[in-house]
Design a protein around this motif. Structure first.
Motif, PDB file in Angstrom:
ATOM      1  N   ARG A 167      33.825  -6.066 -26.748  1.00  0.00           N
ATOM      2  CA  ARG A 167      33.323  -5.454 -25.501  1.00  0.00           C
ATOM      3  C   ARG A 167      32.486  -6.446 -24.705  1.00  0.00           C
ATOM      4  O   ARG A 167      32.526  -6.459 -23.476  1.00  0.00           O
ATOM      5  N   THR A 170      37.905  -4.079 -35.162  1.00  0.00           N
ATOM      6  CA  THR A 170      37.332  -3.272 -36.256  1.00  0.00           C
ATOM      7  C   THR A 170      35.952  -2.807 -35.780  1.00  0.00           C
ATOM      8  O   THR A 170      35.435  -3.334 -34.779  1.00  0.00           O
ATOM      9  N   PRO A 171      35.325  -1.859 -36.488  1.00  0.00           N
ATOM     10  CA  PRO A 171      33.960  -1.478 -36.079  1.00  0.00           C
ATOM     11  C   PRO A 171      33.021  -2.677 -36.031  1.00  0.00           C
ATOM     12  O   PRO A 171      32.121  -2.739 -35.202  1.00  0.00           O
ATOM     13  N   LEU A 229      39.263  -1.450 -26.185  1.00  0.00           N
ATOM     14  CA  LEU A 229      37.798  -1.413 -26.233  1.00  0.00           C
ATOM     15  C   LEU A 229      37.270  -0.509 -27.351  1.00  0.00           C
ATOM     16  O   LEU A 229      36.079  -0.223 -27.427  1.00  0.00           O
ATOM     17  N   GLY A 230      38.167  -0.035 -28.195  1.00  0.00           N
ATOM     18  CA  GLY A 230      37.758   0.774 -29.351  1.00  0.00           C
ATOM     19  C   GLY A 230      37.409   2.209 -29.007  1.00  0.00           C
ATOM     20  O   GLY A 230      36.755   2.893 -29.787  1.00  0.00           O
ATOM     21  N   LEU A 231      37.824   2.681 -27.846  1.00  0.00           N
ATOM     22  CA  LEU A 231      37.456   4.051 -27.452  1.00  0.00           C
ATOM     23  C   LEU A 231      38.459   5.094 -27.954  1.00  0.00           C
ATOM     24  O   LEU A 231      38.184   6.282 -27.902  1.00  0.00           O
ATOM     25  N   VAL A 282      33.968  -4.771 -32.691  1.00  0.00           N
ATOM     26  CA  VAL A 282      34.134  -4.094 -31.393  1.00  0.00           C
ATOM     27  C   VAL A 282      33.086  -4.508 -30.366  1.00  0.00           C
ATOM     28  O   VAL A 282      33.402  -4.700 -29.191  1.00  0.00           O
ATOM     29  N   ALA A 326      32.616   4.972 -35.885  1.00  0.00           N
ATOM     30  CA  ALA A 326      32.263   3.566 -36.100  1.00  0.00           C
ATOM     31  C   ALA A 326      32.397   2.739 -34.817  1.00  0.00           C
ATOM     32  O   ALA A 326      31.872   1.627 -34.734  1.00  0.00           O
ATOM     33  N   TYR A 327      33.113   3.295 -33.810  1.00  0.00           N
ATOM     34  CA  TYR A 327      33.287   2.578 -32.537  1.00  0.00           C
ATOM     35  C   TYR A 327      32.347   3.130 -31.454  1.00  0.00           C
ATOM     36  O   TYR A 327      32.595   2.961 -30.272  1.00  0.00           O
ATOM     37  N   ASP A 328      31.311   3.844 -31.882  1.00  0.00           N
ATOM     38  CA  ASP A 328      30.262   4.363 -30.990  1.00  0.00           C
ATOM     39  C   ASP A 328      30.713   5.507 -30.087  1.00  0.00           C
ATOM     40  O   ASP A 328      30.061   5.806 -29.083  1.00  0.00           O
ATOM     41  N   VAL A 329      31.821   6.136 -30.420  1.00  0.00           N
ATOM     42  CA  VAL A 329      32.293   7.268 -29.620  1.00  0.00           C
ATOM     43  C   VAL A 329      31.733   8.551 -30.231  1.00  0.00           C
ATOM     44  O   VAL A 329      31.753   8.713 -31.457  1.00  0.00           O
TER      45      VAL A 329
END
Lengths: 263, 220
Positions: free
Chosen positions: B77, B69-70, B51-53, B73, A251-254
């Motif tokens: 960013r 949260t998704p 940064l949600g990574l 994010v 969901a965080y594009d990873v």
């Protein structure tokens, strides 16, 4: 115009021709007897089976049976695409099925219903070989598209992350790899169209000419099939990559490591 | 003033390995903070987590009191500039590299003009003719300053700087220190340079993913 039959003694004579390359390979020290033997045997058995089921399909000419056959071809192709692209089947099978099925059905239906216009659209003599040819080429294009895209993404993970950090959405961040993958997937078809007839005579056209068709008719069919291959490969590649974006990332594009097979 | 960043008992693991363990801290607008510690202590993981990574194992991360949260994010960013140790310019020429983020929808309406490009280069003491140079043929230090210039062009609320001065000579370092000492800018950095540490308001010490010491720096 009837096509001349190849009788059994002549078939045996044909297999005898293989002795020449086999001998030459031995002479240069390549011991490939086993591989050659298996290759020729598999080809003969597989094609004999194809001959049996095609004859059955043509004789029965049942729309449900023809549809079922296309469904089986689609499923086999989907598994093959994902295995060869190094992606895990359980995650991507639905996306690949939707992409391939929609593209193949659209281009085959367009060709058969609107262009060729047989008495029955489900005529096995048309839809089975045409869908098969389009699917075979679509398969290659999709293997290239998925493989190129996900290997480029893994290789350039830092660049992809930089794009995200600069404010790109997932779609924006994958765009360069997406475009390259689609280009790589359709390039062989475009190059094939550009050199068609100059470098080699295409297989379907040769087959039709040998089958007794007029060269002009064979040419028209060849153009039709190439346009459908180009259309379905492009559509399927783009749809498949687009749908896969929803699966391959969290969901965080990873990029989810678990969706890709370890090489 | 509400904090710009708030980590609330954050733990992060990756393949069973603890990256961050029960970390809590806040950073307010205009503050300069630096994360210190040995290699592998979790300094960069703090920046990447914000940064949600890195998915959180437990705890909460807030940016301007908005929970990470998704759904949030991308906004987080887009309000943050992250500049890494080995920056990736992602374009052929320096000009294209500087303009790259403005191709993305979120920044498209804020495309800088030529004057702004030259101004930001001057701020980092880069010559204006670097704009047309091949980004692969510039030095590591120039690349680093181009990445910083790109971050400044975006005019972000928060700058995350991960060892950005490691490839810079003494003069360039001073320039970067001056630029990011601007009281308007909020900076969370990873650094070892003693001078940068002295310039920061807060020093966070990390050890094996744990925040062991928070030193408000008396020098600022």
């Amino acid at each position: 115009m009837e096509t001349l039959d190849i009788k059994l003694p002549q078939m045996a004579l044909l297999y005898g021709l293989c002795l020449l390359p086999w001998l030459l390979l031995r002479l240069i020290g390549l011991r490939l007897s086993r591989d050659i033997g298996i290759g020729i045997l598999r080809m003969s058995i597989q094609l004999a089976l194809v001959g049996i089921y095609l004859k059955t399909l043509f004789d029965l000419n049942n729309p449900w049976l023809n549809g079922l056959w296309i469904l089986v071809m689609l499923l086999v192709a989907d598994f093959s695409i994902l295995r060869r692209a190094g992606l895990k089947v359980r995650y991507f099978i639905l996306a690949t099925f939707i992409a391939i099925a929609s593209s193949i059905l659209l281009s085959t239906a367009y060709l058969v219903i609107l262009v060729i216009q047989p008495a029955h659209f489900y005529d096995a003599r048309y839809i089975v070989p045409l869908a098969g040819m389009i699917l075979g080429n679509c398969l290659q294009a999709n293997v290239i598209a998925l493989e190129r895209f996900y290997s480029a993404l893994r290789k350039n993970e830092n660049e992809y992350t930089t794009f995200l950090m600069l404010g790109a959405t997932r779609r924006e961040a994958v765009r360069p790899y997406f475009r390259e993958a689609v280009k790589a997937a359709i390039n062989p078809t475009i190059a094939g169209m550009a050199t068609m007839g100059l470098v080699s005579l295409p297989g379907m056209m040769t087959g039709q000419i040998l089958g007794g068709s007029e060269p002009w008719l064979a040419v028209k069919y060849q153009i039709a099939i190439m346009i459908c291959i180009f259309t379905s490969s492009t559509l399927a590649g783009i749809i498949n990559l687009t749908l896969s974006l929803k699966i391959a990332f969290n969901a965080y594009d990873v990029l989810r490591e678990e969706v890709i097979k370890k090489s | 003033m509400p904090p710009i960043i708030r980590f609330d008992q954050v733990s992060v693991t990756n393949h069973e390995k603890t990256l961050l363990a029960d970390i809590s801290f806040t950073l307010r607008p205009g503050e300069k903070a630096v994360l210190c510690g040995k290699s592998g202590s979790g300094k960069s993981s703090v920046l990447r987590t914000l940064l949600g990574l890195h998915p959180l194992k437990s705890g909460r991360v807030y940016f301007q009191e908005t929970l990470l949260t998704p759904a949030s994010v991308q906004t987080i960013r887009s309000c943050t500039a992250y500049i890494g140790q080995e920056p990736i310019l992602g374009a052929d020429s320096v000009r294209e590299a500087l303009l790259l983020p403005f191709q993305f929808k979120i920044h498209r309406s804020r495309q800088p003009n030529e004057t702004q490009l030259i101004e930001v280069l001057q701020r980092l003491q880069l010559p204006k003719d670097i704009l047309n140079r091949d980004s692969k043929r510039i030095s590591g230090g120039e690349k680093q300053r181009i990445a910083l210039a790109r971050g400044l062009l975006l005019d972000k609320k928060l700058y995350l700087l991960d060892e950005v001065t490691s490839a810079l000579d003494e003069d360039s370092k001073q320039v970067v220190f001056e630029v990011f000492s601007d009281p308007q800018l909020t900076v969370l950095s990873v650094a070892h340079d003693p001078e940068w540490l002295k310039r920061c308001d807060i020093v966070f010490e990390l050890d094996a993913g744990r925040l062991t010491e928070v030193k408000p720096n008396g020098n600022t």
